[in-house]
Design an enzyme around this catalytic site. Structure first.
Site, short mmCIF file in Angstrom:
data_model
loop_
_atom_site.label_atom_id
_atom_site.label_comp_id
_atom_site.label_asym_id
_atom_site.label_seq_id
_atom_site.Cartn_x
_atom_site.Cartn_y
_atom_site.Cartn_z
N THR A 188 -5.62 2.41 -7.15
CA THR A 188 -6.94 2.30 -6.52
C THR A 188 -7.76 3.53 -6.89
OG1 THR A 188 -6.12 0.96 -4.69
CG2 THR A 188 -8.17 2.16 -4.33
N TYR A 208 -2.30 5.19 -4.32
CA TYR A 208 -3.41 6.12 -4.12
C TYR A 208 -3.05 7.42 -4.83
CZ TYR A 208 -5.80 3.37 -0.52
OH TYR A 208 -6.50 2.40 0.16
N HIS A 222 -13.68 -2.17 -1.92
CA HIS A 222 -12.77 -1.77 -0.85
C HIS A 222 -13.11 -2.49 0.46
CE1 HIS A 222 -9.59 1.42 -0.71
NE2 HIS A 222 -9.62 1.11 0.57
N SER A 232 0.82 -1.21 0.00
CA SER A 232 0.00 0.00 0.00
C SER A 232 0.85 1.26 0.00
CB SER A 232 -0.91 0.00 1.23
OG SER A 232 -1.60 1.23 1.36
N LYS A 239 -7.85 -1.01 -9.50
CA LYS A 239 -8.60 -1.62 -8.40
C LYS A 239 -9.75 -0.69 -7.98
CE LYS A 239 -7.90 -3.38 -3.67
NZ LYS A 239 -8.74 -2.44 -2.91
N ARG A 286 -8.12 -9.20 4.98
CA ARG A 286 -8.21 -9.23 6.44
C ARG A 286 -7.70 -10.52 7.09
NH1 ARG A 286 -13.10 -6.30 5.02
NH2 ARG A 286 -13.26 -4.27 6.06
#
Length: 373
Positions: free
Chosen positions: A168, A142, A269, A119, A245, A324
């Site tokens: 994203t 991002y 998301h 990320s 994404k 997760r």
């Protein structure tokens, strides 16, 4: 709030027998507000719940008398062979879960033979994460207000040896995550956005009752407007495989293919942006039908097991991003926990392939699915 002590890396207090077991282990060691930050969704969490419900409604029709004893789980994503049709989803601030954070999860992914997606909001810098693993690292971008900073991140990703770029596109603003607002959630001092310059990072650490400091920080840093022209600029800026994404509408998937991307990720998301968006399992077949074999189609949101990976393949996905459950595993046991989770995922996927008569993930994409049981 500080990150809670964790078992030493290489140790697990219990021996999980499924990916789902790691959630309970993580909840035992995480501060309540960190658990909420990771497990929660936006709004009243309608889409968060819909992701799981939609996957549970997908029944896969097994084939019999297929003569499959030891199915292979290996697959090709973006032209590269790997052990499973899976990648580790991009997830921010992994040192909230364990002090070893992103380097530990990336190393586990490399050992398991799957890509790790890093990320922009990693709590470890790009260079450190890439150096920590023998496997491929994809960099997730991002879109930031400062175009020069975007260009710098791209240069760093290229220089570090990242194998793909993933932009994203579903975060013009951060979704209203009510758990975080109620908790007045802020990052502890030791967890930073390591890839961004200092300054405004202070906003993420300033706790205020009724306000998510992370939302304030991203609002200051993220660009509120991202267009197809920006995607064209990005496509012209890199020769690496490019993934988009955050696609849900098949029309956007077609337009992304027209723009020259290599893959789209059907994603809401994880239920953390627009609360009211459809489940990804619902939209996946429509996106696959719209783009055909022009580009690869990956999916995320709500995936919790090897059976879910098989469901996604049967719905037409070429690959799956897992999120997760791997954070729970990281919290429970650091790199060893994450490796144990990925090992279990492979066992679950192999079991599903055997029981549906598939010799490999490619055959799983030809299975029929039914909705509703």
């Amino acid at each position: 709030m500080t990150v809670a002590p964790r078992p030493a890396d290489g140790q697990l207090d219990q021996s999980p027998v499924s990916l789902a077991d790691f959630a309970d282990l993580a909840r035992e060691v995480l501060p309540a507000e960190v658990w909420d930050f990771v497990s929660g969704g936006s709004g009243v969490e309608t889409t968060l719940a819909a992701n799981r419900a939609a996957l549970d409604r997908v029944a896969v029709l097994p084939r019999v008398l297929a003569g499959v004893e030891q199915p292979r789980t290996d697959a090709v994503l973006l032209g590269r062979a790997q052990s499973m049709p899976v990648a580790v989803a991009p997830m921010a601030y992994q040192r909230l879960l364990h002090p070893d954070g992103e380097p530990a999860l990336a190393a586990a992914a490399g050992a398991a033979g799957v890509p790790y997606v890093l990320s922009t909001l990693s709590s470890a810098p790009i260079e450190e994460v890439v150096a920590a693993t023998d496997g491929p690292v994809w960099f997730q971008l991002y879109w930031l207000r400062d175009r020069a900073l975007v260009a710098d991140l791209l240069d760093r990703a290229h220089a570090a040896g990242c194998a793909a770029l993933m932009v994203t596109v579903d975060v013009p603003v951060l979704g209203r995550r009510l758990r975080d607002a109620r908790n007045g959630f802020a990052l502890p001092p030791e967890v930073i956005a390591a890839n961004l310059p200092g300054g405004r990072d202070d906003l993420a650490h300033a706790g205020t009752p009724g306000v998510s400091a992370v939302a304030v920080h991203t609002g200051a840093v993220f660009a509120p407007v991202l267009t197809w022209a920006d995607l064209a600029w990005l496509r012209g800026r890199t020769r690496l495989p490019l993934l988009v994404k955050g696609i849900l509408d098949p029309r956007d998937a077609v337009r992304a293919a027209d723009a020259g991307v290599d893959a789209v990720v059907v994603s809401n998301h994880g239920g953390r942006q627009f609360d009211g968006a459809p489940a990804t399992a619902t939209m996946l077949p429509e996106v696959v039908a719209a783009v055909g074999d022009r580009i690869e189609v990956l999916v995320d949101s709500g995936v919790r097991s090897g059976t879910d990976v098989l469901r996604a393949l049967a719905l037409g996905a070429t690959g799956v991003l897992l999120g997760r459950p791997l954070l729970w595993a990281l919290a429970a046991g650091g790199r060893a926990g994450a490796q144990a989770a990925l090992d279990l995922l492979a066992v679950e996927l192999r079991d599903g392939l055997t029981l549906t008569g598939c010799a490999d993930p490619g055959q799983a994409r030809r299975l029929r699915t039914l909705t509703g049981g």
